[in-house]
Design a protein around this motif. Structure first.
Motif, PDB file in Angstrom:
ATOM      1  N   GLU A 121      -3.306  -3.676   8.190  1.00 28.06           N
ATOM      2  CA  GLU A 121      -4.569  -3.990   7.574  1.00 28.06           C
ATOM      3  C   GLU A 121      -4.595  -5.399   6.961  1.00 28.06           C
ATOM      4  O   GLU A 121      -3.563  -5.673   6.596  1.00 28.06           O
ATOM      5  CB  GLU A 121      -5.008  -3.120   6.610  1.00 28.06           C
ATOM      6  N   ASP A 130      -1.270   4.391   4.065  1.00 23.01           N
ATOM      7  CA  ASP A 130      -1.591   4.935   5.432  1.00 23.01           C
ATOM      8  C   ASP A 130      -0.595   4.148   6.215  1.00 23.01           C
ATOM      9  O   ASP A 130      -0.012   3.191   5.921  1.00 23.01           O
ATOM     10  CB  ASP A 130      -2.996   4.692   6.167  1.00 23.01           C
ATOM     11  N   GLU A 184       1.011  -1.054  -0.021  1.00 27.83           N
ATOM     12  CA  GLU A 184      -0.039   0.067  -0.127  1.00 27.83           C
ATOM     13  C   GLU A 184       0.733   1.142  -0.260  1.00 27.83           C
ATOM     14  O   GLU A 184       0.343   2.158  -0.659  1.00 27.83           O
ATOM     15  CB  GLU A 184      -0.846  -0.098   1.351  1.00 27.83           C
ATOM     16  N   ASP A 206       2.224  -2.571   7.112  1.00 29.80           N
ATOM     17  CA  ASP A 206       2.286  -1.705   8.315  1.00 29.80           C
ATOM     18  C   ASP A 206       2.355  -2.685   9.594  1.00 29.80           C
ATOM     19  O   ASP A 206       2.037  -3.659   9.457  1.00 29.80           O
ATOM     20  CB  ASP A 206       1.123  -0.802   8.376  1.00 29.80           C
ATOM     21  N   TRP A 237      -1.465   2.042   8.973  1.00 34.34           N
ATOM     22  CA  TRP A 237      -2.164   1.031   9.808  1.00 34.34           C
ATOM     23  C   TRP A 237      -2.283  -0.207   9.402  1.00 34.34           C
ATOM     24  O   TRP A 237      -2.146  -0.581   7.983  1.00 34.34           O
ATOM     25  CB  TRP A 237      -3.832   1.301   9.872  1.00 34.34           C
TER      26      TRP A 237
END
Ligand SMILES: [Ca+2]
Ligand SMILES: [Ca+2]
Ligand SMILES: [Ca+2]
Length: 411
Positions: A125, A121, A56, A155, A123
């Protein structure tokens, strides 16, 4: 027989007419093909797309490059329209959607790349996916119309998402707090908790045909005052899933009191989170005679329904009393409070302070009532097994239960 003979002449006329008509049609078709440049042996090329799996990124957008590929070059400009759609990833939140974006491959070339922006981001996930839909092909045929982009996690920080829902008081009139774990440390407090590892075998005492292997802490995290159990789709100990199961057996046992456990549960087919207790004498009297108090159980495929249950009886099968509560929203959305008011000859179970289940000595017929004895806590996330059934492609992995605290108050 006579009918067949008389119709022969008519048929032969029909055949000749048909022959003339088809010749005209073939002529027309050929002319059309020549007009669109597909004659002279050039066939319409087949267009396909590669699905993309990519991490991501963190901060800003990451471009996911999708390659449109023709199986042969065309003498014409080839174009299609691209439209994105939500999978488990959502437009705007996880990726920037496009609607009927025209993508072209120049004449004589066999591929081109278009980008979809994925929102980064920091986070942790589950792998998420979005759809690429192809439509309106010009000078090409579509090998397929729908492809996927997979957004891979990069992350380590959990999105705790505690909005303060369903908290409980730190004091109750007439009670004192005798033990709690607020999970505010950086590691699990092993003076209170044990990791129960493996799959329950060789005695297979867990007995539910579950699919997970419980690791010695690899699937447990502490962050921002929460204890997080992570169920993963990975092989270990001959199982296809790993998770964590912790108990306070032989370390913290309790008889009577007010118990509050605040937690956010996972969802997804085959995921089975549980906050529960077993009678401390299980090793001597065995189950179900020792008694079991299920303070919270949920089947991930029914995320709006929590169960509270007691098991008891002389065995070998258990007698049970169970209640469930159906919420308008999934229990995975926010933290909920699961509680017990436990006194001599009576146990009451609550979800967000609403009484759901009551068990009395009379309910057990007296003799097999085990709930006046010491019990210990168990917290786990099981995968599969007789009750929930197996996970499938819709089950998100990893999957997390986040526990805010376990508190025990006594008179
Ligand atoms: Ca990231
Ligand atoms: Ca992330
Ligand atoms: Ca906490």
């Amino acid at each position: 027989m006579s009918h067949m003979t008389s119709s022969f002449v008519v048929k032969s006329v029909q055949f000749r007419l048909l022959f003339l008509l088809s010749s005209a049609l073939i002529l027309t078709l050929t002319r059309c093909s020549k007009d669109s440049g597909k004659g002279n042996g050039e066939t319409t090329p087949l267009l396909s797309l590669n699905s993309v799996s990519q991490t991501e990124g963190t901060g800003g957008n990451t471009k996911f490059g999708f390659e449109l590929i023709l199986n042969a070059a065309s003498s014409k400009v080839v174009s299609v329209e691209i439209t994105t759609a939500d999978g488990t990833a959502l437009t705007t939140e996880d990726f920037i959607g496009v609607n009927k974006q025209v993508v072209t491959i120049p004449a004589g070339q066999t591929k081109t790349t278009f980008n979809i922006d994925v929102v980064g981001d920091d986070w942790k996930e589950t792998t998420e996916d979005f759809l690429i839909q192809i439509s309106n092909p010009v000078n090409c045929q579509l090998a397929g119309t729908t492809y996927k982009g997979f957004i891979l996690n990069d992350d380590t920080k959990f999105r705790i998402n505690d909005d303060g829902s369903n908290t409980s008081p730190l004091t109750y009139p007439g009670y004192s707090l005798v033990w709690s774990d607020e999970f505010s440390g950086s590691a699990l407090d092993q003076t209170s908790w044990n990791f129960e590892t493996g799959d329950g075998c060789p005695n297979c005492g867990w007995g539910n045909n579950e699919l997970q292997f419980y690791t010695p802490g690899n699937n447990l995290y502490m962050q921002d005052g929460k204890m997080i159990i992570e169920a993963r789709f990975e092989s270990a100990g001959g199982k296809n899933y790993t998770s964590t199961r912790i108990t306070t057996q032989n370390k913290k046992t309790f008889t009577f009191g007010r118990i509050d456990i605040r937690a956010k549960v996972p969802k997804g087919k085959g995921i089975w989170p549980a906050l529960w207790m077993l009678g401390s004498n299980i090793s001597t009297v065995s189950w179900p005679k020792c008694g079991e108090m299920d303070i919270m159980e949920l089947l991930g495929q029914e995320p709006n329904k929590v169960y509270q249950t007691v098991h008891f009886g002389p065995g070998p099968a258990s007698t049970q009393k169970s209640r469930n509560k159906i919420s308008t929203t999934a229990y995975s959305e926010v933290y909920h409070l699961f509680s017990v008011n436990w006194e001599m000859d009576k146990v009451q179970f609550f979800v967000d302070n609403e009484l759901l289940l009551e068990m009395t000595k009379a309910d057990a017929g007296g003799a097999d009532y085990p709930f006046n004895n010491p019990f210990f806590f168990i917290i786990n996330v099981a995968v599969g097994g007789n009750w929930p059934g197996s996970p499938d492609g819709t089950t998100p992995f990893p999957s997390w239960m986040m526990v805010d605290y376990v508190r025990v108050f006594q008179k």
